[in-house]
Motif scaffolding. Structure first.
Motif, PDB file in Angstrom:
ATOM      1  N   LEU A   1       9.648  28.943 -79.183  1.00 14.47           N
ATOM      2  CA  LEU A   1      10.694  29.672 -79.432  1.00 14.47           C
ATOM      3  C   LEU A   1      10.888  29.993 -80.620  1.00 14.47           C
ATOM      4  O   LEU A   1      10.268  29.834 -81.714  1.00 14.47           O
ATOM      5  CB  LEU A   1      11.845  28.670 -79.037  1.00 14.47           C
ATOM      6  N   GLN A   2      11.802  31.046 -80.792  1.00 14.45           N
ATOM      7  CA  GLN A   2      11.661  31.971 -81.995  1.00 14.45           C
ATOM      8  C   GLN A   2      13.496  32.014 -82.242  1.00 14.45           C
ATOM      9  O   GLN A   2      14.320  32.105 -81.636  1.00 14.45           O
ATOM     10  CB  GLN A   2      11.481  33.382 -81.728  1.00 14.45           C
ATOM     11  N   ALA A   3      13.482  32.093 -83.889  1.00 14.19           N
ATOM     12  CA  ALA A   3      14.637  32.155 -84.303  1.00 14.19           C
ATOM     13  C   ALA A   3      14.505  33.096 -85.453  1.00 14.19           C
ATOM     14  O   ALA A   3      13.547  33.237 -86.171  1.00 14.19           O
ATOM     15  CB  ALA A   3      15.259  30.850 -84.868  1.00 14.19           C
ATOM     16  N   ASP A   4      15.716  33.751 -85.855  1.00 19.79           N
ATOM     17  CA  ASP A   4      15.591  34.628 -86.846  1.00 19.79           C
ATOM     18  C   ASP A   4      16.020  34.363 -88.333  1.00 19.79           C
ATOM     19  O   ASP A   4      15.738  34.632 -89.391  1.00 19.79           O
ATOM     20  CB  ASP A   4      16.402  36.118 -86.475  1.00 19.79           C
ATOM     21  N   GLY A   5      17.316  33.416 -88.258  1.00 23.62           N
ATOM     22  CA  GLY A   5      17.731  32.834 -89.424  1.00 23.62           C
ATOM     23  C   GLY A   5      18.329  31.480 -89.293  1.00 23.62           C
ATOM     24  O   GLY A   5      18.117  30.966 -88.395  1.00 23.62           O
ATOM     25  N   PRO A   6      18.872  31.277 -90.499  1.00 23.11           N
ATOM     26  CA  PRO A   6      19.725  29.680 -90.385  1.00 23.11           C
ATOM     27  C   PRO A   6      20.687  29.553 -89.220  1.00 23.11           C
ATOM     28  O   PRO A   6      20.830  28.430 -88.546  1.00 23.11           O
ATOM     29  CB  PRO A   6      20.241  29.655 -91.759  1.00 23.11           C
ATOM     30  N   GLU A   7      21.503  30.598 -89.037  1.00 21.04           N
ATOM     31  CA  GLU A   7      22.545  30.478 -87.863  1.00 21.04           C
ATOM     32  C   GLU A   7      21.915  29.967 -86.599  1.00 21.04           C
ATOM     33  O   GLU A   7      22.397  29.172 -85.980  1.00 21.04           O
ATOM     34  CB  GLU A   7      23.433  31.657 -87.701  1.00 21.04           C
ATOM     35  N   ASP A   8      20.865  30.983 -86.158  1.00 15.26           N
ATOM     36  CA  ASP A   8      20.325  30.673 -84.797  1.00 15.26           C
ATOM     37  C   ASP A   8      19.446  29.638 -84.780  1.00 15.26           C
ATOM     38  O   ASP A   8      19.415  28.882 -83.725  1.00 15.26           O
ATOM     39  CB  ASP A   8      19.876  31.854 -84.282  1.00 15.26           C
ATOM     40  N   THR A   9      18.975  29.267 -86.133  1.00 18.57           N
ATOM     41  CA  THR A   9      17.952  27.780 -86.057  1.00 18.57           C
ATOM     42  C   THR A   9      18.674  26.724 -85.669  1.00 18.57           C
ATOM     43  O   THR A   9      18.524  25.938 -84.976  1.00 18.57           O
ATOM     44  CB  THR A   9      17.274  27.873 -87.439  1.00 18.57           C
TER      45      THR A   9
ATOM     46  N   ASP B   1      10.562  19.805 -81.148  1.00 19.29           N
ATOM     47  CA  ASP B   1       9.759  18.768 -81.820  1.00 19.29           C
ATOM     48  C   ASP B   1       9.116  19.024 -82.961  1.00 19.29           C
ATOM     49  O   ASP B   1       8.697  18.220 -84.013  1.00 19.29           O
ATOM     50  CB  ASP B   1       8.551  18.575 -81.131  1.00 19.29           C
ATOM     51  N   LEU B   2       8.959  20.415 -83.434  1.00 21.25           N
ATOM     52  CA  LEU B   2       8.699  20.974 -84.965  1.00 21.25           C
ATOM     53  C   LEU B   2       9.386  22.070 -85.058  1.00 21.25           C
ATOM     54  O   LEU B   2       9.384  22.773 -84.115  1.00 21.25           O
ATOM     55  CB  LEU B   2       7.159  21.022 -84.712  1.00 21.25           C
ATOM     56  N   VAL B   3       9.903  22.483 -86.237  1.00 20.15           N
ATOM     57  CA  VAL B   3      10.173  23.416 -86.785  1.00 20.15           C
ATOM     58  C   VAL B   3       9.406  24.273 -87.755  1.00 20.15           C
ATOM     59  O   VAL B   3       8.835  23.528 -88.699  1.00 20.15           O
ATOM     60  CB  VAL B   3      11.657  23.389 -87.246  1.00 20.15           C
ATOM     61  N   LEU B   4       8.905  25.388 -87.628  1.00 18.66           N
ATOM     62  CA  LEU B   4       8.058  26.378 -88.599  1.00 18.66           C
ATOM     63  C   LEU B   4       8.857  27.246 -89.125  1.00 18.66           C
ATOM     64  O   LEU B   4       9.421  28.217 -88.458  1.00 18.66           O
ATOM     65  CB  LEU B   4       6.729  26.894 -87.879  1.00 18.66           C
ATOM     66  N   VAL B   5       9.063  27.241 -90.425  1.00 17.55           N
ATOM     67  CA  VAL B   5       9.832  28.039 -91.302  1.00 17.55           C
ATOM     68  C   VAL B   5       8.937  29.019 -92.036  1.00 17.55           C
ATOM     69  O   VAL B   5       8.298  28.488 -92.917  1.00 17.55           O
ATOM     70  CB  VAL B   5      11.048  27.624 -92.091  1.00 17.55           C
ATOM     71  N   ASN B   6       9.128  30.385 -91.936  1.00 19.16           N
ATOM     72  CA  ASN B   6       8.398  31.399 -92.571  1.00 19.16           C
ATOM     73  C   ASN B   6       9.071  31.210 -94.372  1.00 19.16           C
ATOM     74  O   ASN B   6      10.290  30.976 -94.414  1.00 19.16           O
ATOM     75  CB  ASN B   6       8.594  32.898 -92.215  1.00 19.16           C
ATOM     76  N   ARG B   7       8.085  31.526 -95.190  1.00 17.69           N
ATOM     77  CA  ARG B   7       8.674  31.212 -96.592  1.00 17.69           C
ATOM     78  C   ARG B   7       9.738  32.461 -97.104  1.00 17.69           C
ATOM     79  O   ARG B   7      10.818  32.070 -97.569  1.00 17.69           O
ATOM     80  CB  ARG B   7       7.507  31.563 -97.642  1.00 17.69           C
ATOM     81  N   LYS B   8       9.336  33.882 -96.639  1.00 18.12           N
ATOM     82  CA  LYS B   8      10.550  34.701 -96.637  1.00 18.12           C
ATOM     83  C   LYS B   8      10.839  35.289 -95.214  1.00 18.12           C
ATOM     84  O   LYS B   8      10.102  35.695 -94.316  1.00 18.12           O
ATOM     85  CB  LYS B   8       9.897  36.034 -97.280  1.00 18.12           C
ATOM     86  N   LEU B   9      12.048  35.119 -94.790  1.00 18.11           N
ATOM     87  CA  LEU B   9      12.552  35.380 -93.303  1.00 18.11           C
ATOM     88  C   LEU B   9      12.440  36.852 -93.366  1.00 18.11           C
ATOM     89  O   LEU B   9      12.943  37.755 -93.906  1.00 18.11           O
ATOM     90  CB  LEU B   9      13.873  35.158 -93.239  1.00 18.11           C
TER      91      LEU B   9
ATOM     92  N   ARG C   1      13.954  39.214 -91.396  1.00 16.27           N
ATOM     93  CA  ARG C   1      15.234  39.722 -90.967  1.00 16.27           C
ATOM     94  C   ARG C   1      15.697  40.401 -92.288  1.00 16.27           C
ATOM     95  O   ARG C   1      16.188  41.625 -92.328  1.00 16.27           O
ATOM     96  CB  ARG C   1      16.111  39.179 -90.136  1.00 16.27           C
ATOM     97  N   ASP C   2      15.651  39.636 -93.526  1.00 13.98           N
ATOM     98  CA  ASP C   2      16.321  39.927 -94.482  1.00 13.98           C
ATOM     99  C   ASP C   2      15.692  39.561 -95.715  1.00 13.98           C
ATOM    100  O   ASP C   2      16.272  39.740 -97.075  1.00 13.98           O
ATOM    101  CB  ASP C   2      17.972  39.600 -94.630  1.00 13.98           C
TER     102      ASP C   2
END
Length: 123
Positions: free
Chosen positions: A31-39, A49-57, A59-60
């Motif tokens: 699944l995909q999320a753009d930032g902290p709110e939707d995450t 089961d697992l969250v993958l977070v890009n170093r620099k988001l 969107r901004d």
């Protein structure tokens, strides 16, 4: 049972690469999320089961480490395994100091070590 991965903050092409790799390698849906709110909303709504977070988001260009901090600060979500996606080891160490597990960089996506890294969470 199909696992669920939440990819946070990657641009379209990177999301597609990660999704393709994970879904063909494991019995998992990405699944995909753009930032902290939707995450946080998705984490509270779905069993992830697992969250993958890009170093620099994408969107901004804010720091993905802030998303990890918010996840780990929430008692209901803190136990969800979270990885930082970055090629820079110093950022991996910072993420781990905030409660993340060892992540990987986009440059190593197709390497066997990445599959081994994801196996405990998605295998």
């Amino acid at each position: 049972m199909t696992k669920k991965v939440l990819d946070v903050g990657n641009c379209g092409p990177d999301y597609s690469s990660i999704k393709s790799f994970i879904e063909r390698t494991f019995d998992a849906k990405v699944l995909q999320a753009d930032g902290p709110e939707d995450t946080l909303e998705i984490l509270r709504r779905d069993q992830i089961d697992l969250v993958l977070v890009n170093r620099k988001l994408d969107r901004d260009y804010t720091d993905g480490l802030e998303v990890i901090k918010q996840i780990k600060a929430d008692d209901a979500l803190a136990s969800v395994p979270t990885m930082l996606i970055t090629n820079y080891e110093e950022h991996q160490q910072l993420a781990k100091s905030e409660g993340a597990v060892q992540g990987f960089g986009k440059l190593s996506l197709q390497k066997p070590e990445t599959k081994d890294l994801l196996q405990p969470y998605l295998g």
